[in-house]
Design a protein around this motif. Structure first.
Motif, PDB file in Angstrom:
ATOM      1  N   MET A   1       0.743  -1.127   0.058  1.00  0.00           N
ATOM      2  CA  MET A   1       0.143  -0.047   0.155  1.00  0.00           C
ATOM      3  C   MET A   1       0.758   1.368   0.057  1.00  0.00           C
ATOM      4  O   MET A   1       1.724   1.599   0.939  1.00  0.00           O
ATOM      5  N   VAL A   2       0.556   2.181  -0.997  1.00  0.00           N
ATOM      6  CA  VAL A   2       1.404   3.211  -1.187  1.00  0.00           C
ATOM      7  C   VAL A   2       1.018   4.535  -0.398  1.00  0.00           C
ATOM      8  O   VAL A   2       1.863   5.372   0.336  1.00  0.00           O
ATOM      9  N   SER A   3      -0.304   4.905  -0.497  1.00  0.00           N
ATOM     10  CA  SER A   3      -0.812   6.112   0.332  1.00  0.00           C
ATOM     11  C   SER A   3      -2.289   5.779   0.947  1.00  0.00           C
ATOM     12  O   SER A   3      -3.025   4.960  -0.101  1.00  0.00           O
ATOM     13  N   VAL A   4      -2.596   6.446   1.693  1.00  0.00           N
ATOM     14  CA  VAL A   4      -3.952   6.362   2.314  1.00  0.00           C
ATOM     15  C   VAL A   4      -4.266   7.889   2.639  1.00  0.00           C
ATOM     16  O   VAL A   4      -3.784   8.411   3.299  1.00  0.00           O
ATOM     17  N   GLY A   5      -5.507   8.158   2.760  1.00  0.00           N
ATOM     18  CA  GLY A   5      -5.914   9.218   2.873  1.00  0.00           C
ATOM     19  C   GLY A   5      -7.169   9.125   4.428  1.00  0.00           C
ATOM     20  O   GLY A   5      -7.948   7.947   4.205  1.00  0.00           O
ATOM     21  N   VAL A   6      -6.969   9.631   5.172  1.00  0.00           N
ATOM     22  CA  VAL A   6      -7.859   9.546   6.542  1.00  0.00           C
ATOM     23  C   VAL A   6      -8.858  10.744   6.602  1.00  0.00           C
ATOM     24  O   VAL A   6      -7.990  11.997   6.980  1.00  0.00           O
ATOM     25  N   ILE A   7     -10.164  10.766   6.483  1.00  0.00           N
ATOM     26  CA  ILE A   7     -10.978  11.707   6.415  1.00  0.00           C
ATOM     27  C   ILE A   7     -11.683  11.965   7.645  1.00  0.00           C
ATOM     28  O   ILE A   7     -12.483  11.211   8.147  1.00  0.00           O
ATOM     29  N   GLY A   8     -11.139  12.997   8.384  1.00  0.00           N
ATOM     30  CA  GLY A   8     -11.696  13.224   9.848  1.00  0.00           C
ATOM     31  C   GLY A   8     -10.572  13.281  10.799  1.00  0.00           C
ATOM     32  O   GLY A   8      -9.725  12.195  11.018  1.00  0.00           O
ATOM     33  N   SER A   9     -10.252  14.232  11.618  1.00  0.00           N
ATOM     34  CA  SER A   9      -9.191  14.436  12.287  1.00  0.00           C
ATOM     35  C   SER A   9      -9.524  14.573  13.818  1.00  0.00           C
ATOM     36  O   SER A   9      -8.684  15.101  14.546  1.00  0.00           O
ATOM     37  N   GLY A  10     -10.585  13.704  14.182  1.00  0.00           N
ATOM     38  CA  GLY A  10     -10.665  13.653  15.446  1.00  0.00           C
ATOM     39  C   GLY A  10      -9.630  12.934  16.325  1.00  0.00           C
ATOM     40  O   GLY A  10      -8.737  12.211  15.542  1.00  0.00           O
ATOM     41  N   ALA A  11     -10.042  12.060  17.502  1.00  0.00           N
ATOM     42  CA  ALA A  11      -9.161  11.524  18.321  1.00  0.00           C
ATOM     43  C   ALA A  11      -8.910  10.129  17.691  1.00  0.00           C
ATOM     44  O   ALA A  11      -7.964   9.563  17.563  1.00  0.00           O
ATOM     45  N   TRP A  12      -9.902   9.507  17.052  1.00  0.00           N
ATOM     46  CA  TRP A  12     -10.057   8.264  16.338  1.00  0.00           C
ATOM     47  C   TRP A  12      -9.249   8.065  15.056  1.00  0.00           C
ATOM     48  O   TRP A  12      -8.679   7.270  14.627  1.00  0.00           O
ATOM     49  N   GLY A  13      -9.662   9.188  14.204  1.00  0.00           N
ATOM     50  CA  GLY A  13      -9.239   9.577  12.818  1.00  0.00           C
ATOM     51  C   GLY A  13      -7.554   9.586  13.008  1.00  0.00           C
ATOM     52  O   GLY A  13      -6.740   9.075  12.369  1.00  0.00           O
ATOM     53  N   THR A  14      -7.244  10.516  13.917  1.00  0.00           N
ATOM     54  CA  THR A  14      -5.776  10.971  14.110  1.00  0.00           C
ATOM     55  C   THR A  14      -5.137   9.645  14.619  1.00  0.00           C
ATOM     56  O   THR A  14      -4.035   9.246  14.244  1.00  0.00           O
ATOM     57  N   THR A  15      -5.642   8.843  15.529  1.00  0.00           N
ATOM     58  CA  THR A  15      -5.320   7.539  16.015  1.00  0.00           C
ATOM     59  C   THR A  15      -4.784   6.603  14.814  1.00  0.00           C
ATOM     60  O   THR A  15      -3.677   6.018  14.835  1.00  0.00           O
ATOM     61  N   LEU A  16      -5.868   6.342  13.928  1.00  0.00           N
ATOM     62  CA  LEU A  16      -5.630   5.421  12.688  1.00  0.00           C
ATOM     63  C   LEU A  16      -4.754   6.175  11.829  1.00  0.00           C
ATOM     64  O   LEU A  16      -3.677   5.176  11.133  1.00  0.00           O
ATOM     65  N   ALA A  17      -4.703   7.497  11.721  1.00  0.00           N
ATOM     66  CA  ALA A  17      -3.403   8.067  10.758  1.00  0.00           C
ATOM     67  C   ALA A  17      -2.129   7.476  11.507  1.00  0.00           C
ATOM     68  O   ALA A  17      -1.354   7.369  10.703  1.00  0.00           O
ATOM     69  N   LEU A  18      -1.875   7.726  12.701  1.00  0.00           N
ATOM     70  CA  LEU A  18      -0.741   7.223  13.359  1.00  0.00           C
ATOM     71  C   LEU A  18      -0.265   5.743  13.378  1.00  0.00           C
ATOM     72  O   LEU A  18       0.857   5.531  12.998  1.00  0.00           O
ATOM     73  N   LEU A  19      -1.449   5.056  13.327  1.00  0.00           N
ATOM     74  CA  LEU A  19      -1.264   3.717  13.262  1.00  0.00           C
ATOM     75  C   LEU A  19      -0.625   3.432  11.854  1.00  0.00           C
ATOM     76  O   LEU A  19       0.453   2.564  11.608  1.00  0.00           O
TER      77      LEU A  19
END
Length: 336
Positions: A1-19
């Protein structure tokens, strides 16, 4: 997987972006407010919703929806449930033909009574089997701290679920797969109702016996509605059912549990909502669940009493006797 977009920067969105970014995946996190996105990009931290976790170099934050969507092989949708449709319409012009779509939001849309994956397919009809849903006992801060937990991904397409599972699994985040999209989404959504009630129980000092009984009967209520809607009853014995229910009802990190505690202390719902920038999904899910219950002719006494507390200012002390003095029934009535 080359690139991912996370739509929503609340706590859970930010956490998944970190993961994802910690795995070396180029990840773009979208915030609907460009000025806040710029602040996060500069400070390399989400100080509003998830303070204390520095962003890896592989994580970029943007306020431009096109930048978060174009060219991405996967999008993770982590917006408030009542904003899901609006955000899908924003991103639709930039969506690739083969982009995978993972729903990580938990809720039911007021009015349409649709689950999140239903809204995604309705707004983006060509996505079809590329849509999946993530759920489980996943408190944002603990996942960000890389404390061990597990989750489940539901998709009607087995190979799609496995692809997501492989992408998200880490040494501290174990992911299983399921084909029961209805059960996984309803379990993740409806448990927030019970978590508010569990917080009220804690705030009123009713003790562990009462809380255990309340959670168990809450799970029965979730299962009754889920089975009527077409879910597999065994799903509610899994991570998206009892697993998520335990975490959300028991933890001080749970927004819904905290809201329940504040209600028990005598605060009004509007005052609580205005004092926090986080969304307690259980408030709106209570309304939607009761409408679904009427559609399927299912009894939901806990959701009914909680609705009176939330929207008609019923004293929480008076809601408990109403539940305790209902006519006795078989424990598994309406489930099997």
């Amino acid at each position: 997987m080359v690139s991912v977009g996370v739509i929503g920067s609340g706590a859970w969105g930010t956490t998944l972006a970190l993961l994802l970014s910690r795995k070396g995946i180029a990840t773009t996190l979208w915030d609907h407010r460009p000025e806040r996105a710029a602040t996060m990009q500069q400070r390399r931290e989400n100080s509003d919703f998830l303070p204390g976790f520095r962003f890896p170099d592989t994580l970029r934050v943007t306020g431009q929806i096109a930048e978060a969507v174009q060219g991405k092989e996967m999008l993770v949708l982590v917006t408030p449930s009542q904003k899901m449709r609006e955000n899908l319409r924003l991103l639709a012009p930039y969506l690739g033909e083969k982009t995978l779509l993972l729903n990580a939001s938990k809720g039911i849309e007021i009015g349409s009574l649709k689950r999140m994956s239903e809204i995604i397919v309705e707004e983006l009809p060509t996505t079809g089997e590329r849509v999946a849903t993530l759920s489980g006992p996943n408190l944002s801060r603990e996942v960000a701290q890389e404390k061990p937990t597990a989750a489940v991904i539901a998709s009607t397409a087995y190979d799609v679920a496995v692809e997501y599972r492989t992408l998200l699994t880490t040494s501290s985040f174990r992911v299983y797969n399921s084909h029961d999209v209805v059960g996984v989404e309803l379990g993740g959504s409806l448990k927030n109702i019970i978590a508010i009630g569990a917080g009220i129980n804690d705030g009123l000092g009713y003790g562990d016996n009462a809380k255990a009984a309340f959670m168990t009967r809450g799970l029965a209520e979730i299962s009754r509605l889920g089975v009527a809607a077409g879910a597999n009853p065994l799903t509610f014995a899994g991570l998206a059912g009892i697993g998520d229910l335990i975490a959300t009802c028991a933890s001080d990190l749970s927004r819904n549990n905290r809201l329940g505690r504040r209600l028990a202390a005598g605060e009004k719902l509007n005052d609580i909502l205005q004092s926090t920038h986080s969304v307690a999904e259980g408030v709106w899910t209570t309304q939607a669940a009761l409408q679904l219950a009427r559609r399927y002719n299912v009894e939901m006494p806990i959701a009914h009493q909680l609705s009176l507390v939330l929207f008609e200012e019923l004293d929480p002390h008076k809601a408990v006797p109403e539940l305790m003095l209902r006519d006795p029934k078989g424990e598994l009535e309406g489930i099997i």
